[in-house]
Design an enzyme around this catalytic site. Structure first.
Site, mmCIF file in Angstrom:
data_model
loop_
_atom_site.group_PDB
_atom_site.id
_atom_site.type_symbol
_atom_site.label_atom_id
_atom_site.label_comp_id
_atom_site.label_asym_id
_atom_site.label_seq_id
_atom_site.Cartn_x
_atom_site.Cartn_y
_atom_site.Cartn_z
ATOM 1 N N LYS A 1 0.822 -1.206 0.000
ATOM 2 C CA LYS A 1 0.000 0.000 0.000
ATOM 3 C C LYS A 1 0.861 1.264 0.000
ATOM 4 O O LYS A 1 0.413 2.313 -0.466
ATOM 5 C CB LYS A 1 -0.949 -0.010 1.204
ATOM 6 C CG LYS A 1 -1.934 -1.177 1.194
ATOM 7 C CD LYS A 1 -2.699 -1.218 -0.115
ATOM 8 C CE LYS A 1 -3.424 -2.517 -0.337
ATOM 9 N NZ LYS A 1 -4.023 -2.611 -1.678
ATOM 10 N N LYS B 1 -2.097 15.455 -13.831
ATOM 11 C CA LYS B 1 -3.439 14.892 -13.936
ATOM 12 C C LYS B 1 -4.193 15.163 -12.642
ATOM 13 O O LYS B 1 -4.636 14.253 -11.944
ATOM 14 C CB LYS B 1 -3.368 13.385 -14.215
ATOM 15 C CG LYS B 1 -2.528 13.005 -15.426
ATOM 16 C CD LYS B 1 -3.122 13.537 -16.711
ATOM 17 C CE LYS B 1 -2.305 13.077 -17.918
ATOM 18 N NZ LYS B 1 -2.861 13.603 -19.178
ATOM 19 N N HIS C 1 -8.409 6.972 0.276
ATOM 20 C CA HIS C 1 -8.234 5.524 0.134
ATOM 21 C C HIS C 1 -6.771 5.129 0.279
ATOM 22 O O HIS C 1 -6.441 4.173 0.984
ATOM 23 C CB HIS C 1 -8.770 5.083 -1.230
ATOM 24 C CG HIS C 1 -8.491 3.653 -1.553
ATOM 25 N ND1 HIS C 1 -9.234 2.610 -1.043
ATOM 26 C CD2 HIS C 1 -7.547 3.076 -2.335
ATOM 27 C CE1 HIS C 1 -8.753 1.463 -1.486
ATOM 28 N NE2 HIS C 1 -7.730 1.712 -2.276
ATOM 29 N N TYR D 1 -4.753 -3.559 -16.600
ATOM 30 C CA TYR D 1 -5.489 -2.574 -17.408
ATOM 31 C C TYR D 1 -4.671 -1.300 -17.532
ATOM 32 O O TYR D 1 -4.531 -0.729 -18.620
ATOM 33 C CB TYR D 1 -6.852 -2.289 -16.772
ATOM 34 C CG TYR D 1 -7.663 -1.271 -17.536
ATOM 35 C CD1 TYR D 1 -8.572 -1.674 -18.508
ATOM 36 C CD2 TYR D 1 -7.513 0.094 -17.295
ATOM 37 C CE1 TYR D 1 -9.310 -0.742 -19.226
ATOM 38 C CE2 TYR D 1 -8.246 1.035 -18.012
ATOM 39 C CZ TYR D 1 -9.140 0.604 -18.973
ATOM 40 O OH TYR D 1 -9.855 1.526 -19.686
ATOM 41 N N THR E 1 -15.576 -1.932 -13.193
ATOM 42 C CA THR E 1 -16.507 -1.628 -12.106
ATOM 43 C C THR E 1 -17.228 -2.888 -11.648
ATOM 44 O O THR E 1 -17.441 -3.095 -10.452
ATOM 45 C CB THR E 1 -17.528 -0.572 -12.563
ATOM 46 O OG1 THR E 1 -16.836 0.578 -13.039
ATOM 47 C CG2 THR E 1 -18.430 -0.172 -11.402
ATOM 48 N N GLN F 1 -14.949 -4.786 -9.444
ATOM 49 C CA GLN F 1 -14.889 -4.174 -8.119
ATOM 50 C C GLN F 1 -16.132 -4.511 -7.306
ATOM 51 O O GLN F 1 -16.048 -4.807 -6.106
ATOM 52 C CB GLN F 1 -14.752 -2.646 -8.254
ATOM 53 C CG GLN F 1 -13.456 -2.181 -8.896
ATOM 54 C CD GLN F 1 -12.311 -2.104 -7.904
ATOM 55 O OE1 GLN F 1 -12.342 -2.736 -6.854
ATOM 56 N NE2 GLN F 1 -11.288 -1.336 -8.241
ATOM 57 N N ARG G 1 -22.998 10.209 -18.701
ATOM 58 C CA ARG G 1 -21.621 10.379 -19.124
ATOM 59 C C ARG G 1 -21.623 11.305 -20.335
ATOM 60 O O ARG G 1 -22.642 11.490 -20.992
ATOM 61 C CB ARG G 1 -20.987 9.037 -19.506
ATOM 62 C CG ARG G 1 -21.129 7.984 -18.450
ATOM 63 C CD ARG G 1 -20.561 6.666 -18.906
ATOM 64 N NE ARG G 1 -19.107 6.722 -18.971
ATOM 65 C CZ ARG G 1 -18.363 5.721 -19.420
ATOM 66 N NH1 ARG G 1 -18.924 4.632 -19.864
ATOM 67 N NH2 ARG G 1 -17.052 5.817 -19.451
#
Length: 320
Positions: free
Chosen positions: A129, A144, A155, A193, A214, A217, A272
Site C-alpha cells: 500500500k 493529472k 483511500h 489494465y 466496475t 470491483q 456520461r
C-alpha cells in the site's frame, strides 16, 4: 493557566501511555518487520503523503510542463501486476488453499512455518500500500490533477493506516485477511489494465473491457461481505477480535453501495459525456470520456485531460 498546563500534561501522559500499551500489545512475530515498530513512523509517512499530494505537489507543478513518464509507468504497472499476483499466490499457499476452511478461520497464534508465511504475506500486502502511493506521484508529475480526488487520497492513506493496526494485533488474521487476498487479485487485473493503457495508442483497442472493471470491483465487495457475514450466522465462532469482523463488513457494504451508485449513474442512467469523434491529442490518445470510480481509483491510468489549478475534486463520479 495552571489548569491548562495540567490538562496538556495529562493529555501527553495519556498519549505516551497508549503508545507504550500498543508496543506491549504488538505481536512479537511481526515486531521486527519494517514500519512495524510503532505507529508514529507510518502515520508521519501517510500525513506527508496527504500534504504533498494535496498541497505541495500541485503547486510545484503549477508552472511546469507535465512530465512524460510512459516508460516509468509501464515498468511500475507491470511490477504491480507481478507483486499482487505473488501476494495472491502466497495467501493461497499460506492457508487459503491449504488449511483454511473459508468459514470460521481464527487468528493463528502459533509459530508454525505456514503461519509465519501467512504473517509475511499479510505484511507484504500492507507494505504494498505504500508502493501504491506512487499512483498519486505519477498523477502529480503528469499534472493529472483531476484524478487526485478526495476519495483517491483518502483511500491511499487510510488503507495502510488501518492495516497497521490490524497486523499489529492479528498478523495471521484468519478470516479477517480474506479481503486482502481478494483485493490483491483485483489489483492484478486493475494494474494490467493500467499497463495496457500506458503502453500507447496501439493498445487502446484492447481496453474495450473498461466498463467491466466496475463489475469486478462490485464482485470484490460482494465476496468480502458475504464471506465475513458468515460470522453472524454461525452458532459458534470464537474469532479473537470481533471488531475486525464488524469493520470489514462495514467496509465491504459501504464500498459496494458507492460502486453500485457509480454503476447506476454511468451505465444505467448514462450520465456520461457523449462519445467524441476521434481527435488525435499530443500524447496519441483520444478524448474519450473518463470516469473516476468511487474509491478514488481511476479507470484510465492517466489518459484524462489535466487541470492546472491543483484543486482536489470531491465528486464520486467525475466526467472529463
Amino acid at each position: 493557566k495552571k489548569q491548562g498546563v495540567t490538562m496538556i500534561r495529562e493529555a501527553v501522559s495519556n498519549i505516551l501511555n497508549f503508545h507504550d500499551y500498543i508496543l506491549m500489545r504488538t505481536d512479537v512475530r511481526i515486531r521486527d518487520y519494517p514500519l512495524m515498530q510503532d505507529p508514529i513512523h507510518m502515520t508521519a509517512i501517510l500525513l506527508a503523503y496527504v500534504f504533498l499530494s494535496i498541497y505541495v505537489g500541485p503547486r510545484l507543478m503549477a508552472n511546469r510542463k507535465p512530465l512524460c513518464l510512459n516508460t516509468s509507468m509501464i515498468v511500475y504497472n507491470l511490477s504491480m501486476v507481478l507483486l499482487n499476483a505473488y501476494i495472491v499466490y502466497e495467501f493461497m499457499m499460506a492457508g487459503w488453499a491449504t488449511t483454511y476452511t473459508w468459514r470460521c478461520d481464527l487468528v493463528d497464534t502459533s509459530t508454525r512455518p505456514e503461519t509465519l508465511r501467512m504473517i509475511r504475506v499479510c505484511w507484504l500486502f500492507y507494505f504494498s500500500k505504500y508502493i501504491e502511493l506512487l499512483d498519486t506521484l505519477f498523477f502529480v508529475l503528469r499534472k493529472k490533477h483531476s484524478q487526485i480526488t478526495f476519495l483517491h487520497v483518502f483511500h491511499h492513506s487510510f488503507m495502510p493506516w488501518t492495516w497497521w493496526w490490524g497486523i499489529t494485533l492479528t498478523p495471521a488474521g484468519g478470516m479477517g485477511c480474506f479481503h486482502a487476498m481478494v483485493n490483491a487479485a483485483v489489483h492484478v487485473i486493475m494494474y494490467f489494465y493500467y499497463l495496457l493503457s500506458a503502453a500507447g495508442p496501439r493498445f487502446q483497442k484492447y481496453l474495450w473491457w473498461k466498463k467491466y472493471m466496475t463489475a469486478i470491483q462490485l464482485t470484490q465487495f460482494v465476496l468480502v461481505s458475504v464471506h465475513i457475514s458468515q460470522y453472524y450466522f454461525m452458532e459458534k465462532c470464537d474469532y479473537q477480535i470481533p471488531m475486525w469482523i464488524h469493520l470489514i463488513w462495514m467496509y465491504g457494504v459501504f464500498f459496494f453501495l458507492l460502486f453500485s451508485n457509480f454503476w447506476i449513474q454511468a451505465y444505467i442512467k448514462g450520465k456520461r459525456l457523449p462519445a467524441v469523434k476521434d481527435k488525435p491529442k499530443q500524447n496519441g490518445t483520444t478524448s474519450e470520456p473518463i470516469a473516476v470510480v468511487a474509491n478514488g481509483k481511476h479507470l484510465e491510468n492517466g489518459n484524462a485531460h489535466h487541470h492546472t489549478n491543483g484543486k482536489i475534486l470531491l465528486g464520486k463520479v467525475k466526467e472529463i
